[in-house]
Design a protein around this motif. Structure first.
Motif, PDB file in Angstrom:
ATOM      1  N   GLU A  35       3.450  -0.836  -7.155  1.00 28.88           N
ATOM      2  CA  GLU A  35       2.764   0.034  -6.205  1.00 28.88           C
ATOM      3  C   GLU A  35       1.697   0.877  -6.930  1.00 28.88           C
ATOM      4  OE1 GLU A  35       4.236   2.750  -2.434  1.00 28.88           O
ATOM      5  OE2 GLU A  35       5.374   2.893  -4.288  1.00 28.88           O
ATOM      6  N   CYS A  36       0.706   1.319  -6.168  1.00 27.56           N
ATOM      7  CA  CYS A  36      -0.257   2.275  -6.723  1.00 27.56           C
ATOM      8  C   CYS A  36      -0.185   3.548  -5.890  1.00 27.56           C
ATOM      9  CB  CYS A  36      -1.669   1.714  -6.688  1.00 27.56           C
ATOM     10  SG  CYS A  36      -2.877   2.917  -7.280  1.00 27.56           S
ATOM     11  N   ILE A  37       0.154   4.641  -6.558  1.00 24.05           N
ATOM     12  CA  ILE A  37       0.242   5.932  -5.867  1.00 24.05           C
ATOM     13  C   ILE A  37      -0.859   6.853  -6.390  1.00 24.05           C
ATOM     14  CG2 ILE A  37       1.659   8.019  -5.551  1.00 24.05           C
ATOM     15  CD1 ILE A  37       4.070   6.312  -5.370  1.00 24.05           C
ATOM     16  N   LEU A 190      -7.766  -2.725  -9.443  1.00 27.95           N
ATOM     17  CA  LEU A 190      -7.238  -3.538  -8.336  1.00 27.95           C
ATOM     18  C   LEU A 190      -6.706  -4.877  -8.847  1.00 27.95           C
ATOM     19  CD1 LEU A 190      -9.752  -2.992  -5.401  1.00 27.95           C
ATOM     20  CD2 LEU A 190      -7.270  -2.761  -5.276  1.00 27.95           C
ATOM     21  N   GLU A 191      -7.444  -5.468  -9.797  1.00 29.14           N
ATOM     22  CA  GLU A 191      -6.995  -6.726 -10.413  1.00 29.14           C
ATOM     23  C   GLU A 191      -5.649  -6.520 -11.118  1.00 29.14           C
ATOM     24  OE1 GLU A 191      -8.372  -9.842 -10.438  1.00 29.14           O
ATOM     25  OE2 GLU A 191      -9.629  -8.948  -8.878  1.00 29.14           O
ATOM     26  N   LEU A 192      -5.555  -5.399 -11.826  1.00 25.24           N
ATOM     27  CA  LEU A 192      -4.316  -5.099 -12.557  1.00 25.24           C
ATOM     28  C   LEU A 192      -3.150  -4.950 -11.592  1.00 25.24           C
ATOM     29  CD1 LEU A 192      -5.378  -2.448 -15.197  1.00 25.24           C
ATOM     30  CD2 LEU A 192      -4.736  -4.809 -15.584  1.00 25.24           C
ATOM     31  N   LYS A 193      -3.445  -4.299 -10.478  1.00 25.86           N
ATOM     32  CA  LYS A 193      -2.414  -4.085  -9.468  1.00 25.86           C
ATOM     33  C   LYS A 193      -1.922  -5.435  -8.937  1.00 25.86           C
ATOM     34  CE  LYS A 193      -1.817  -1.946  -5.129  1.00 25.86           C
ATOM     35  NZ  LYS A 193      -2.564  -1.650  -3.941  1.00 25.86           N
ATOM     36  N   LYS A 194      -2.893  -6.339  -8.699  1.00 22.30           N
ATOM     37  CA  LYS A 194      -2.513  -7.672  -8.213  1.00 22.30           C
ATOM     38  C   LYS A 194      -1.619  -8.384  -9.211  1.00 22.30           C
ATOM     39  CE  LYS A 194      -6.576  -8.583  -5.432  1.00 22.30           C
ATOM     40  NZ  LYS A 194      -7.955  -8.977  -5.729  1.00 22.30           N
ATOM     41  N   SER A 195      -1.838  -8.081 -10.518  1.00 17.63           N
ATOM     42  CA  SER A 195      -1.015  -8.742 -11.538  1.00 17.63           C
ATOM     43  C   SER A 195       0.377  -8.099 -11.641  1.00 17.63           C
ATOM     44  CB  SER A 195      -1.730  -8.712 -12.890  1.00 17.63           C
ATOM     45  OG  SER A 195      -1.646  -7.417 -13.446  1.00 17.63           O
ATOM     46  N   GLY A 196       0.633  -7.050 -10.856  1.00 18.57           N
ATOM     47  CA  GLY A 196       1.985  -6.487 -10.793  1.00 18.57           C
ATOM     48  C   GLY A 196       2.195  -5.179 -11.522  1.00 18.57           C
ATOM     49  N   ILE A 197       1.139  -4.661 -12.152  1.00 19.77           N
ATOM     50  CA  ILE A 197       1.285  -3.381 -12.864  1.00 19.77           C
ATOM     51  C   ILE A 197       1.351  -2.231 -11.849  1.00 19.77           C
ATOM     52  CG2 ILE A 197       0.075  -1.736 -14.388  1.00 19.77           C
ATOM     53  CD1 ILE A 197      -0.869  -3.987 -16.061  1.00 19.77           C
ATOM     54  N   SER A 198       2.241  -1.287 -12.095  1.00 18.72           N
ATOM     55  CA  SER A 198       2.338  -0.105 -11.231  1.00 18.72           C
ATOM     56  C   SER A 198       1.347   0.932 -11.747  1.00 18.72           C
ATOM     57  CB  SER A 198       3.740   0.485 -11.291  1.00 18.72           C
ATOM     58  OG  SER A 198       4.689  -0.540 -11.112  1.00 18.72           O
ATOM     59  N   ILE A 206     -10.434  12.452  -3.252  1.00 21.54           N
ATOM     60  CA  ILE A 206      -9.504  11.703  -2.394  1.00 21.54           C
ATOM     61  C   ILE A 206     -10.103  10.368  -1.921  1.00 21.54           C
ATOM     62  CG2 ILE A 206     -10.113  12.777  -0.165  1.00 21.54           C
ATOM     63  CD1 ILE A 206      -7.050  12.985   0.385  1.00 21.54           C
ATOM     64  N   THR A 207     -11.422  10.287  -1.837  1.00 20.18           N
ATOM     65  CA  THR A 207     -12.053   9.046  -1.341  1.00 20.18           C
ATOM     66  C   THR A 207     -11.821   7.874  -2.302  1.00 20.18           C
ATOM     67  OG1 THR A 207     -14.150   9.588  -2.374  1.00 20.18           O
ATOM     68  CG2 THR A 207     -13.870  10.283  -0.101  1.00 20.18           C
ATOM     69  N   LEU A 208     -11.634   8.203  -3.587  1.00 22.22           N
ATOM     70  CA  LEU A 208     -11.429   7.133  -4.572  1.00 22.22           C
ATOM     71  C   LEU A 208     -10.116   6.381  -4.361  1.00 22.22           C
ATOM     72  CD1 LEU A 208     -12.564   8.540  -8.032  1.00 22.22           C
ATOM     73  CD2 LEU A 208     -13.567   6.661  -6.751  1.00 22.22           C
ATOM     74  N   THR A 209      -9.218   6.997  -3.577  1.00 18.06           N
ATOM     75  CA  THR A 209      -7.904   6.371  -3.392  1.00 18.06           C
ATOM     76  C   THR A 209      -7.943   5.276  -2.315  1.00 18.06           C
ATOM     77  OG1 THR A 209      -7.310   7.988  -1.692  1.00 18.06           O
ATOM     78  CG2 THR A 209      -6.654   8.507  -3.958  1.00 18.06           C
ATOM     79  N   SER A 210      -9.027   5.263  -1.527  1.00 14.12           N
ATOM     80  CA  SER A 210      -9.010   4.427  -0.316  1.00 14.12           C
ATOM     81  C   SER A 210      -8.815   2.943  -0.604  1.00 14.12           C
ATOM     82  CB  SER A 210     -10.267   4.664   0.521  1.00 14.12           C
ATOM     83  OG  SER A 210     -11.392   4.213  -0.193  1.00 14.12           O
ATOM     84  N   GLN A 211      -9.467   2.421  -1.641  1.00 12.99           N
ATOM     85  CA  GLN A 211      -9.344   0.979  -1.898  1.00 12.99           C
ATOM     86  C   GLN A 211      -8.103   0.626  -2.711  1.00 12.99           C
ATOM     87  OE1 GLN A 211     -12.887  -0.475  -3.984  1.00 12.99           O
ATOM     88  NE2 GLN A 211     -13.780   1.494  -3.448  1.00 12.99           N
ATOM     89  N   LEU A 212      -7.697   1.599  -3.532  1.00 13.34           N
ATOM     90  CA  LEU A 212      -6.730   1.275  -4.570  1.00 13.34           C
ATOM     91  C   LEU A 212      -5.273   1.648  -4.263  1.00 13.34           C
ATOM     92  CD1 LEU A 212      -6.568   0.337  -7.572  1.00 13.34           C
ATOM     93  CD2 LEU A 212      -6.928   2.716  -8.226  1.00 13.34           C
ATOM     94  N   CYS A 213      -5.099   2.829  -3.631  1.00 13.14           N
ATOM     95  CA  CYS A 213      -3.743   3.379  -3.554  1.00 13.14           C
ATOM     96  C   CYS A 213      -3.011   2.975  -2.279  1.00 13.14           C
ATOM     97  CB  CYS A 213      -3.789   4.904  -3.641  1.00 13.14           C
ATOM     98  SG  CYS A 213      -4.558   5.489  -5.161  1.00 13.14           S
TER      99      CYS A 213
END
Ligand SMILES: Nc1ncnc2c1ncn2[C@@H]1O[C@H](COP(=O)(O)OP(=O)(O)OP(=O)(O)O)[C@@H](O)[C@H]1O
Ligand SMILES: [Mg+2]
Length: 250
Positions: A35-37, A190-198, A206-213
């Motif tokens: 997850e990305c928080i 985002l790529e890292l997140k897809k690879s399973g890294i938390s 706060i706007t920076l969180t929109s795509q990633l978190c």
């Protein structure tokens, strides 16, 4: 879903002479593996203190953290070893790299603490990691001062990833970068997140969180004022403070 982090009732007050600052009050949250928080809030709201406690260089006054099901201690070599598969990246990339070492030596230093390294094999590994961040192997022989701010931050991220972390804590890592480089770094995360890294992504924007978190925790004066799914919070903020952050960001 495996819980990679379970944080319960963290408290931290910094005391200096007659002054004391309650930096974190009763902070609790959980994070699923992969997850990305996002932790957002104005300057001084306690974001970096929470990150520091998780990463083990700030000692909490009370509370507990379970990482991959095991309770973490807050100080000393044991704390560092427990956090072997966690990496933290900071806002200022040049301070994270040793200026007297080449990028290769900087990357190597990140792993020799934990394991023996074969220099030749590691050179190829380091080159591959830099490549993923869009930097050619030629950068390995450069010193940090010979890189731009954006390149330095990408080298720092490569350095954090070389030990194959499960949890990446990013503390304002794009704040010092222009918007193009910022977007590039977010894409890479985002790529890292897809690879399973938390990923724990700390930002005042706060706007920076929109795509990633996947979820956001909003902090003010050391306390959580609101938390929930990113889309819901951005579209329907409940507290006045979050509403202010959202309207200031857009
Ligand atoms: N080592 C320290 N000694 C004393 N006070 C500290 C220390 N570190 C943080 N503080 C105080 O604790 C509070 C929270 O600081 P923290 O760095 O966690 O905020 P932050 O949300 O990360 O802010 P920023 O967005 O500016 O990075 C602030 O009032 C800060 O002055
Ligand atoms: Mg901070």
């Amino acid at each position: 879903m495996t819980k990679i982090l379970e944080i319960k009732n963290l408290n931290k007050t910094f005391k200096k002479a007659s002054e004391s600052t309650k930096a974190v009050s009763d902070f609790s949250c959980t994070m699923d593996e992969g997850e990305c928080i996002g932790i957002v809030g104005e300057s001084g709201s306690g974001k970096s203190t929470v990150a520091g406690i998780i990463a083990g260089f700030v000692k909490a006054d009370s509370g507990s953290i379970f990482y991959d099901g095991k309770e973490l201690v807050f100080k000393g070599k044991a704390a560092q070893l427990q956090r072997k598969s966690m990496q933290m990246i900071f806002q200022n990339p040049t301070s994270a790299l040793n200026p007297h070492m080449t990028i290769f030596e900087n990357l190597k230093e990140a792993v020799v603490y934990y394991e023996k390294v074969d220099k030749k094999a590691f050179y190829d590994e380091a080159a591959a990691e830099l490549q993923k961040m869009g930097l050619s192997s030629e950068y390995l022989d450069r010193y940090p001062k010979e890189l731009s701010g954006g390149e330095c931050q990408r080298a720092t991220i490569a350095r954090s990833l070389i030990g194959r972390p499960r949890l990446l804590i990013c503390d304002e890592i794009t704040s010092a970068l222009d918007v193009c480089v910022q977007a590039e770094i977010i894409r890479y995360l985002l790529e890292l997140k897809k690879s399973g890294i938390s990923i724990l992504f700390i930002t005042h924007d706060i706007t920076l969180t929109s795509q990633l978190c996947d979820r956001i925790i909003v902090m003010k004066e050391g306390k959580i004022v609101e938390s929930g799914f990113t889309k819901e919070i951005l579209e329907n903020p409940v507290s006045d403070y979050t509403r202010l952050l959202v309207s200031a960001g857009y």
